[in-house]
Scaffold this active site. Sequence first.
Site, short mmCIF file in Angstrom:
data_model
loop_
_atom_site.label_atom_id
_atom_site.label_comp_id
_atom_site.label_asym_id
_atom_site.label_seq_id
_atom_site.Cartn_x
_atom_site.Cartn_y
_atom_site.Cartn_z
N SER A 95 -18.97 1.68 -7.45
CA SER A 95 -19.60 1.45 -6.70
C SER A 95 -21.27 1.02 -6.93
O SER A 95 -21.88 1.04 -7.76
CB SER A 95 -19.76 2.04 -5.50
OG SER A 95 -20.95 1.75 -4.64
N HIS A 104 8.59 8.34 5.91
CA HIS A 104 7.56 7.02 6.47
C HIS A 104 6.28 8.41 5.83
O HIS A 104 4.91 9.16 6.54
CB HIS A 104 7.81 8.71 7.56
CG HIS A 104 9.06 8.45 8.66
ND1 HIS A 104 9.21 7.45 9.65
CD2 HIS A 104 9.68 8.98 8.69
CE1 HIS A 104 10.48 7.46 9.70
NE2 HIS A 104 10.62 8.63 8.48
N GLU A 107 -5.81 -2.64 -6.05
CA GLU A 107 -5.88 -3.72 -4.64
C GLU A 107 -5.55 -5.60 -4.66
O GLU A 107 -4.96 -5.51 -3.47
CB GLU A 107 -7.45 -2.66 -4.22
CG GLU A 107 -7.57 -1.97 -3.83
CD GLU A 107 -8.76 -1.24 -3.20
OE1 GLU A 107 -9.00 -0.50 -2.68
OE2 GLU A 107 -9.69 -2.08 -4.63
N LYS A 133 -18.23 7.04 -7.53
CA LYS A 133 -16.92 6.17 -6.97
C LYS A 133 -16.30 5.07 -8.37
O LYS A 133 -17.22 4.93 -8.79
CB LYS A 133 -17.30 5.08 -5.68
CG LYS A 133 -17.21 5.17 -4.67
CD LYS A 133 -16.05 6.05 -3.98
CE LYS A 133 -15.45 4.86 -3.48
NZ LYS A 133 -14.90 4.53 -2.21
#
Length: 459
Positions: free
Chosen positions: A276, A155, A289, A282
Amino acid sequence: MKLWSGMLTGDLDKLAEEFNDSIKIDKRLVFVDIKASIGHVKMLGAKNIISYEESSLIIKGLENIYKKLKEKSLVVDESYEDIHTYVEAKLIEEIGPVAKKMHTARSRNDQVTTDFRLYIREECENIKNDLIYLIKSLLDLAQKNTDTIMPGYTHLQAAQPVSFAHHLCAYQMMILRDLSRIQDYKKRLNQLPLGACALAGTTYDIDRNMVKDELGFDSIMENSIDAVSDRDYVIELSSIISIIAIHLSRLAEELIIWSSQPYSFIRISDKYSTGSSIMPQKKNPDMAELIRAKSARLIGNTNQAFIMMKALALSYSKDMQEDKESLFDSIDTIKMCLKIMAGQIESLEVNKENMFKACKKGYLNATDVADYLVNKGVNFRDAHHISARLVKYASLKALSLDELDLEIYKNESDLFEEDIYKKIELKTCVNKRKSLGGPNKTEVLRQINIVKEKIKEYI
Ligand code: ARG
């Protein structure tokens, strides 16, 4: 002029022509199309359906075109309807009207599916090699991390401690199954449709077995209607690729989670990260992704293949021209995903300390506290409650279980002794799980060896 213009008067509507053409998609079949034609024409010559001289001339012409295309002195001209039309037109230019005998005892219906099977056969080898490369990168990382303790999750909640090697072995098992699926699939793929012609075979005395041997197929498709109607092999490979993509998407998701600040279990190499445009601090895991997202398109491609074939009357219908674009896309995409994933794994930095700290915070040894009592005769249900109360207490005090005084343990049960601390050390918790398939170090080394042995079957 169209190959099929005999009965028709007038030209095809311009837009309809563009709609009908498939060469932009099927041009990548050019080399297998030529190979298949050579196999076919050899047989026509051997069976005296065309003369030996004519067959030799056609084969020479086809070999010349093949060579020119390989050397890039010739490039496929996309103004033709499809790749079969193009090759025949080039052959006529190359050797004259005798080229028109090539299409004897054949139709584009059996030709296209023969080409597609040949093309896929080569691509299966490429996918297989990419899978092996990824497994090897996971194996290397696992071997370096047999002592790296990390939280195992259910979970997405910290559950029990495992080793990073144990977790990586799970992915290796998934990829081993992918390899075996590709291997098994090849048996069904490698059957020759050529000789089925449009759907009903031919009046010529052809030798399909000779063509089978020439083109390296294992068997012939036994029914001519099935031979031209079947696209199971498209749906099946697309499905196999979708399963691989799902496996990659799960690994990608974990890389994204593990590299996020609250976890900081790993660092993805800068080679696979982006920054970024606005936030200077970042570092984003874009490649992971994208792998996660590409799986959606590949599953979509599989759906498209299923839906296209559903309820389609036998035998060939033009619907089936739509079988290539999505499968080509799936093949190209999965090969790229596999390579990029392997690169990320190879260059991954592991923060063992943070993995260990997360185990401490997550009360991963709570089951082991209960097991301690069970070993002293307490039933598991009561032991579970006692351990839960200790976890509750420890979390209120912001302590880990091994930081609690013995007195606190004794308040819950006087069966607790000083040895509880040794028994719930995370390393002990991992290594005493010796059951087959578990995280114990010797057991994980056994799993690693199994993977090493199994991949030898595919190399
Ligand atoms: N371009 C076609 C395809 O990919 C080739 C087969 C054409 N056959 C036909 N009967 N129109 O399916």
